[in-house]
Scaffold this motif. Structure first.
Motif, PDB file in Angstrom:
ATOM      1  N   GLY A  49       0.775  -1.121  -0.039  1.00  0.00           N
ATOM      2  CA  GLY A  49       0.031   0.025   0.016  1.00  0.00           C
ATOM      3  C   GLY A  49       0.825   1.180  -0.030  1.00  0.00           C
ATOM      4  O   GLY A  49       2.185   1.198  -0.388  1.00  0.00           O
ATOM      5  N   ASP A  50       0.367   2.113   0.598  1.00  0.00           N
ATOM      6  CA  ASP A  50       0.803   3.685   0.379  1.00  0.00           C
ATOM      7  C   ASP A  50       1.576   3.656   1.799  1.00  0.00           C
ATOM      8  O   ASP A  50       1.252   3.782   3.100  1.00  0.00           O
ATOM      9  N   VAL A  51       3.075   3.836   1.741  1.00  0.00           N
ATOM     10  CA  VAL A  51       3.862   3.958   2.869  1.00  0.00           C
ATOM     11  C   VAL A  51       3.812   5.187   3.603  1.00  0.00           C
ATOM     12  O   VAL A  51       4.154   5.296   4.777  1.00  0.00           O
ATOM     13  N   TYR A 111      -2.392   1.482   4.291  1.00  0.00           N
ATOM     14  CA  TYR A 111      -1.391   0.198   4.014  1.00  0.00           C
ATOM     15  C   TYR A 111      -1.888  -0.895   4.776  1.00  0.00           C
ATOM     16  O   TYR A 111      -2.687  -1.000   5.746  1.00  0.00           O
ATOM     17  N   GLU A 140       7.569  -2.168  10.494  1.00  0.00           N
ATOM     18  CA  GLU A 140       6.739  -1.373   9.524  1.00  0.00           C
ATOM     19  C   GLU A 140       6.209  -0.051  10.261  1.00  0.00           C
ATOM     20  O   GLU A 140       6.189   1.035   9.607  1.00  0.00           O
ATOM     21  N   LEU A 144       6.479   3.519   8.544  1.00  0.00           N
ATOM     22  CA  LEU A 144       5.119   4.097   8.189  1.00  0.00           C
ATOM     23  C   LEU A 144       5.016   5.223   9.268  1.00  0.00           C
ATOM     24  O   LEU A 144       4.300   5.159  10.149  1.00  0.00           O
TER      25      LEU A 144
END
Ligand code: SF4
Length: 218
Positions: A49-51, A111, A140, A144
């Protein structure tokens, strides 16, 4: 860990849980009839997904013939169908389906990850396996940096999120919101067939959670 790419390389080669490593290889080799002509991924799965997202969605684990087959979480099974459809409806996904890794699905401000990265037998990881895999959630979280809201799909995901943000777990239920100084944690029943086909999780209940997630993560 500097980048999501180097983390994801580590995840995909992990063999820390012997039971799960053997299981995902076995499922990939001894395919079910409906997927007998497909090449299974058969390895641990990274998130995707979008970090830069503010919303982090945490699931339980890949499905044996879903993510473990297609190579992407929530892809190629009914849980993935429900997730993609609702994320598209609320503006988090570019398309309303999630069938193949190369289908062009792009997540926006979201994400997707999981408490456990290898498909477990009967969707039931052991406590030790959940603990083994926790380090990847921590990494993560470090990468993120913009996450303000965690949406937990099921109790195992919720417990993992509480551990991640060092908050005490409350009684789990559907569409509950817990606000802390450091994070907002939203809970949902998992969109498994067991829940969606029995009416335990209806489409309206599911959509309501994502409407709330949208407001919280703007
Ligand atoms: S579940 Fe997690 S820790 Fe265990 S083998 Fe798979 S990737 Fe590694």
């Amino acid at each position: 860990m500097k980048s999501i790419e180097s983390l994801n390389k580590k995840i995909v080669t992990c063999k820390k849980c012997p039971r799960l490593s053997a299981y995902i290889r076995d499922v990939a080799k001894n395919k079910v009839r409906r997927f007998k002509d497909e090449k299974y991924f058969g390895k641990p799965l990274s998130g995707f997904g979008d970090v830069n997202s503010r919303l982090l969605i945490v699931g339980l684990a890949p499905a044996a013939h879903g993510g473990n087959r297609t190579g992407r979480m929530f892809t190629g099974d009914s849980s993935g169908d429900w997730l993609a459809k609702v994320m598209y409806k609320h503006g988090f996904a570019s398309i309303p389906t999630s069938q193949k890794k190369d289908d062009g699905l792009v997540l926006k401000n979201a994400y997707i990850t999981a408490a456990v990265r290898c498909a477990p037998p009967q969707n039931k990881p052991t406590r030790e396996e959940i603990e083994n895999c926790f380090v990847f959630l921590e990494k993560e979280k470090e990468i993120l940096k913009n996450v303000t809201t965690v949406l937990c799909l099921g109790k195992i995901a919720y417990d993992a999120a509480c551990k991640l943000f060092r908050v005490k777990p409350e009684k789990f239920g559907h569409n509950k919101l817990f606000k802390y100084d450091s994070i907002q944690i939203l809970t949902s029943y998992h969109p498994s067939k067991q829940n969606t086909q029995t009416g335990r999780l209806t489409w309206n209940q599911w959509s309501a959670v994502f409407a709330k997630a949208k407001r919280l993560s703007q």
